[in-house]
Design an enzyme around this catalytic site. Sequence first.
Site, mmCIF file in Angstrom:
data_model
loop_
_atom_site.group_PDB
_atom_site.id
_atom_site.type_symbol
_atom_site.label_atom_id
_atom_site.label_comp_id
_atom_site.label_asym_id
_atom_site.label_seq_id
_atom_site.Cartn_x
_atom_site.Cartn_y
_atom_site.Cartn_z
ATOM 1 N N LYS A 170 -23.473 -26.968 -4.660
ATOM 2 C CA LYS A 170 -24.053 -27.184 -5.999
ATOM 3 C C LYS A 170 -25.439 -27.825 -5.851
ATOM 4 C CE LYS A 170 -19.387 -27.362 -7.740
ATOM 5 N NZ LYS A 170 -18.441 -27.811 -8.753
ATOM 6 N N GLU B 161 -11.370 -20.246 -10.309
ATOM 7 C CA GLU B 161 -11.708 -21.653 -10.478
ATOM 8 C C GLU B 161 -11.438 -22.090 -11.913
ATOM 9 O OE1 GLU B 161 -14.665 -22.888 -7.167
ATOM 10 O OE2 GLU B 161 -15.745 -22.494 -9.022
ATOM 11 N N ASN C 259 -19.311 -24.957 -1.648
ATOM 12 C CA ASN C 259 -20.350 -24.791 -2.665
ATOM 13 C C ASN C 259 -20.964 -26.168 -2.877
ATOM 14 O OD1 ASN C 259 -21.937 -24.435 -4.898
ATOM 15 N ND2 ASN C 259 -20.247 -24.067 -6.333
ATOM 16 N N GLU D 97 -20.314 -23.221 -13.943
ATOM 17 C CA GLU D 97 -21.445 -24.093 -14.273
ATOM 18 C C GLU D 97 -22.678 -23.264 -14.645
ATOM 19 O OE1 GLU D 97 -21.322 -26.450 -10.701
ATOM 20 O OE2 GLU D 97 -19.398 -27.279 -11.337
#
Length: 258
Positions: A15, A170, A13, A101
């Site tokens: 991000k 996570e 990932n 997030e």
Amino acid sequence: MNRKYRKTLIAGNWKMNKTPSETKAFMTELKGILPKGRWCDIALCVPSVCIPAAVRALRDTRIAVGAENVNANASGAYTGELSTAMLLDAGCKYVIIGHSERRAMGETDADVNAKTLAALQAGLVPIVCCGESLEQRESGITEEWITMQIKLALANIPEEKIRKVVIAYEPIWAIGTGRTATPEQAEEVCQHIRSVVRKLFGSKNARATTILYGGSMNEKNAYELLAQPDIDGGLIGGASLVPEKFVKIIEDANQPTA
Ligand code: 13P
């Protein structure tokens, strides 16, 4: 991991990191050092603008491309958003849904569920994220919290589609902090997630569901985490930005399985 019953997946990932040009350079480097064996599935979930560059660079490889978010609506007045059809047409196979997030930016459990249903409907593989905060862990409510997130995320999924869903555990306190969950802590929650899936969709489906761990997984701690029976792979942030580190984690997924 347990390769007899389910797929192992090592997914990056990125991000909000790397430009399209940097994506191209990264993929060239990655392709040069990618191990030849096929012991796991591999994916890189990248920023939307990097998807075309990633798909082009990885066309002749076994690495799939994924997105980091999707909108649950088919089309319409949603400025700045992307639909499942757009991601599919651009060449994505996976999409991360409900990352902590994004939840921190206002994404709700209902959004996560709608996006998961939309992804499955379209034929994308959703990587559905869950995880507790440090406060929740210290209050002793990790299992209850995870149960709630999973039940809400997977609501109304038809039984025949559940095996297409990848779940990522996570813990928020482990993301980007360098503070990884111990293999025992991660296994405990991943095993619990499987028990929730078992209650909802039966034991055969639970046994076939790929559950990832994410949160400061890196080239040093991956082997031990991936050795846990209910951890079927990793969702990797920081370490997926460096080709050598990502490759080392892929190699660490090559271990004997029950
Ligand atoms: P880090 O590996 O950087 O901790 O990020 C984990 C993550 O959030 C993957 O989705």
